[in-house]
Design a protein around this motif. Structure first.
Motif, PDB file in Angstrom:
ATOM      1  N   PRO A  50       2.926  13.594   4.891  1.00 28.84           N
ATOM      2  CA  PRO A  50       3.942  13.723   4.181  1.00 28.84           C
ATOM      3  C   PRO A  50       3.938  14.687   2.991  1.00 28.84           C
ATOM      4  CG  PRO A  50       3.943  11.406   4.659  1.00 28.84           C
ATOM      5  CD  PRO A  50       2.512  12.264   4.887  1.00 28.84           C
ATOM      6  N   ARG A  88       2.247  12.200   9.675  1.00 27.68           N
ATOM      7  CA  ARG A  88       1.102  12.183   9.359  1.00 27.68           C
ATOM      8  C   ARG A  88       0.514  12.773   7.966  1.00 27.68           C
ATOM      9  NH1 ARG A  88      -1.864  10.351  13.852  1.00 27.68           N
ATOM     10  NH2 ARG A  88      -0.466  10.334  15.791  1.00 27.68           N
ATOM     11  N   SER A  97       8.489  15.097   5.956  1.00 28.06           N
ATOM     12  CA  SER A  97       7.666  16.100   6.941  1.00 28.06           C
ATOM     13  C   SER A  97       6.127  16.250   6.388  1.00 28.06           C
ATOM     14  CB  SER A  97       8.476  17.409   7.288  1.00 28.06           C
ATOM     15  OG  SER A  97       7.394  18.218   7.963  1.00 28.06           O
ATOM     16  N   THR A  98       5.075  15.950   7.253  1.00 28.59           N
ATOM     17  CA  THR A  98       5.088  15.193   8.582  1.00 28.59           C
ATOM     18  C   THR A  98       4.902  13.798   8.371  1.00 28.59           C
ATOM     19  OG1 THR A  98       2.913  15.746   8.874  1.00 28.59           O
ATOM     20  CG2 THR A  98       4.713  17.506   9.620  1.00 28.59           C
ATOM     21  N   ARG A 129       4.296   7.229  12.782  1.00 27.73           N
ATOM     22  CA  ARG A 129       3.759   8.408  13.333  1.00 27.73           C
ATOM     23  C   ARG A 129       4.011   8.496  14.730  1.00 27.73           C
ATOM     24  NH1 ARG A 129      -0.484   6.213   9.972  1.00 27.73           N
ATOM     25  NH2 ARG A 129      -1.372   5.203  11.969  1.00 27.73           N
ATOM     26  N   ARG A 164      13.020  14.796  17.696  1.00 31.24           N
ATOM     27  CA  ARG A 164      12.207  15.486  18.566  1.00 31.24           C
ATOM     28  C   ARG A 164      12.419  15.305  20.185  1.00 31.24           C
ATOM     29  NH1 ARG A 164       6.589  17.978  19.388  1.00 31.24           N
ATOM     30  NH2 ARG A 164       5.951  15.710  20.137  1.00 31.24           N
ATOM     31  N   THR A 188       8.162  10.293  16.055  1.00 32.93           N
ATOM     32  CA  THR A 188       8.644  11.673  16.097  1.00 32.93           C
ATOM     33  C   THR A 188       8.251  12.253  14.917  1.00 32.93           C
ATOM     34  OG1 THR A 188      10.702  13.242  15.915  1.00 32.93           O
ATOM     35  CG2 THR A 188      10.624  11.286  14.692  1.00 32.93           C
ATOM     36  N   ASP A 189       8.218  13.638  14.832  1.00 38.46           N
ATOM     37  CA  ASP A 189       7.315  14.479  14.052  1.00 38.46           C
ATOM     38  C   ASP A 189       8.006  14.676  12.548  1.00 38.46           C
ATOM     39  OD1 ASP A 189       9.473  15.947  14.655  1.00 38.46           O
ATOM     40  OD2 ASP A 189       8.291  17.949  15.128  1.00 38.46           O
ATOM     41  N   HIS A 190       9.192  13.700  12.213  1.00 43.44           N
ATOM     42  CA  HIS A 190       9.744  13.862  10.980  1.00 43.44           C
ATOM     43  C   HIS A 190       9.871  12.261  10.415  1.00 43.44           C
ATOM     44  CE1 HIS A 190      11.919  17.808  10.434  1.00 43.44           C
ATOM     45  NE2 HIS A 190      11.317  17.883  11.657  1.00 43.44           N
ATOM     46  N   ASP A 224      18.291  17.729   9.106  1.00 42.01           N
ATOM     47  CA  ASP A 224      17.149  18.411   8.927  1.00 42.01           C
ATOM     48  C   ASP A 224      17.437  19.830   8.469  1.00 42.01           C
ATOM     49  OD1 ASP A 224      14.877  19.977   9.390  1.00 42.01           O
ATOM     50  OD2 ASP A 224      14.314  19.535  11.275  1.00 42.01           O
TER      51      ASP A 224
END
Length: 259
Positions: free
Chosen positions: A206, A204, A201-202, A239, A32, A242-244, A169
């Motif tokens: 998955p 927080r 993903s994600t 967490r 990200r 990044t967002d992945h 991705d």
């Protein structure tokens, strides 16, 4: 979905065999543009102890080379290719492989959509194990993503190596048309030898697998998955980074034919 808890020791470390083959630990990670906790990001990468890292969403605007150099240094790696020159995909590695060639590829641009690209390299481990590597981040738009999947296979073929791997991705789940097309030509490493966690993903919550490592048929998959239960990697780091979630694979690359 998760397998039983594992440690990094359960995944083979990078090494070169007496027969000229090589075990390569490869990490794929959407970062990200390093807009989150950079130090948590570097901690996660270091803890995975990869030989090669396929990055997506690398910094690509003002002073992007400085940011890429920082990430490589803090992760104990070097920049191989990509970044802004591939509109986001990037390849990092340790000093272990010899870089035989690199090529950044810009894909056809659909007006109104983000331009995509591939970062590619041919790496040699030891004297004879050669691996073509491609880092990708496919489109959110269905038709464009399908076209990019076809171009991905063409680019792997153009690397001129018997053994190849694409990581990145895919912006699509395994039942999607593009994912299925790629998995019919390459090995979906998670499906072949699951290790660690599945969903990317994600961090927080998955709930879906949209990031993957895909290897050519001659490569032996020793394990692949999300390294979310490893020493040195905390849930808070994952967490914050990044967002992945990252995908880590161990691959055995045979020696080149005739070596």
């Amino acid at each position: 979905m998760r397998t039983a808890p594992m440690t990094l020791a359960d995944l083979p470390a990078g090494r070169t065999g007496t027969d000229g083959s090589a075990v390569v630990r490869l990490l794929s990670y959407n970062i990200r543009s390093m807009r989150d906790d950079r130090r948590a990001l570097a901690r996660v990468i270091r803890a995975c102890a990869p030989d090669v890292v396929c990055i997506q969403e690398a910094p690509r605007f003002f002073r992007w080379r400085k940011h890429a150099a920082w990430l490589a240094r803090e992760s104990g790696l070097v920049h191989v290719t990509g970044g802004a020159t591939a509109t986001g995909p990037m390849i990092l590695s340790t000093l272990r492989p010899t870089v035989e060639s690199t090529r950044d590829v810009l894909l056809p641009h659909t007006p109104g959509l983000h331009r995509r690209g591939f970062a590619t390299a041919v790496l040699r481990f030891g004297t004879s194990a050669r691996l073509g590597v491609l880092s990708c981040h496919l489109s959110l738009q269905t038709d464009e993503r399908q076209a990019q999947g076809r171009m991905l296979l063409d680019e792997l073929g153009a690397l001129g190596t018997e053994h190849t791997v694409a990581a990145g991705d895919l912006n699509e789940r395994p039942r999607g048309k593009t994912f299925r097309a790629l998995a019919s030509n390459l090995q979906d490493c998670w499906a072949v030898k699951p290790w660690g966690g599945e969903y990317t993903s994600t961090p927080r919550d998955p709930h879906q697998r949209i990031d993957a490592v895909l290897a050519s048929r001659g490569v032996e998959v020793l394990g692949c998955g999300v390294p979310d239960g490893l020493d040195g990697i905390t849930a808070s780091d994952l967490r914050a980074a990044t967002d992945h979630l990252p995908v880590l694979a161990a691959l055995r690359v045979p020696p080149a034919a005739g070596a």
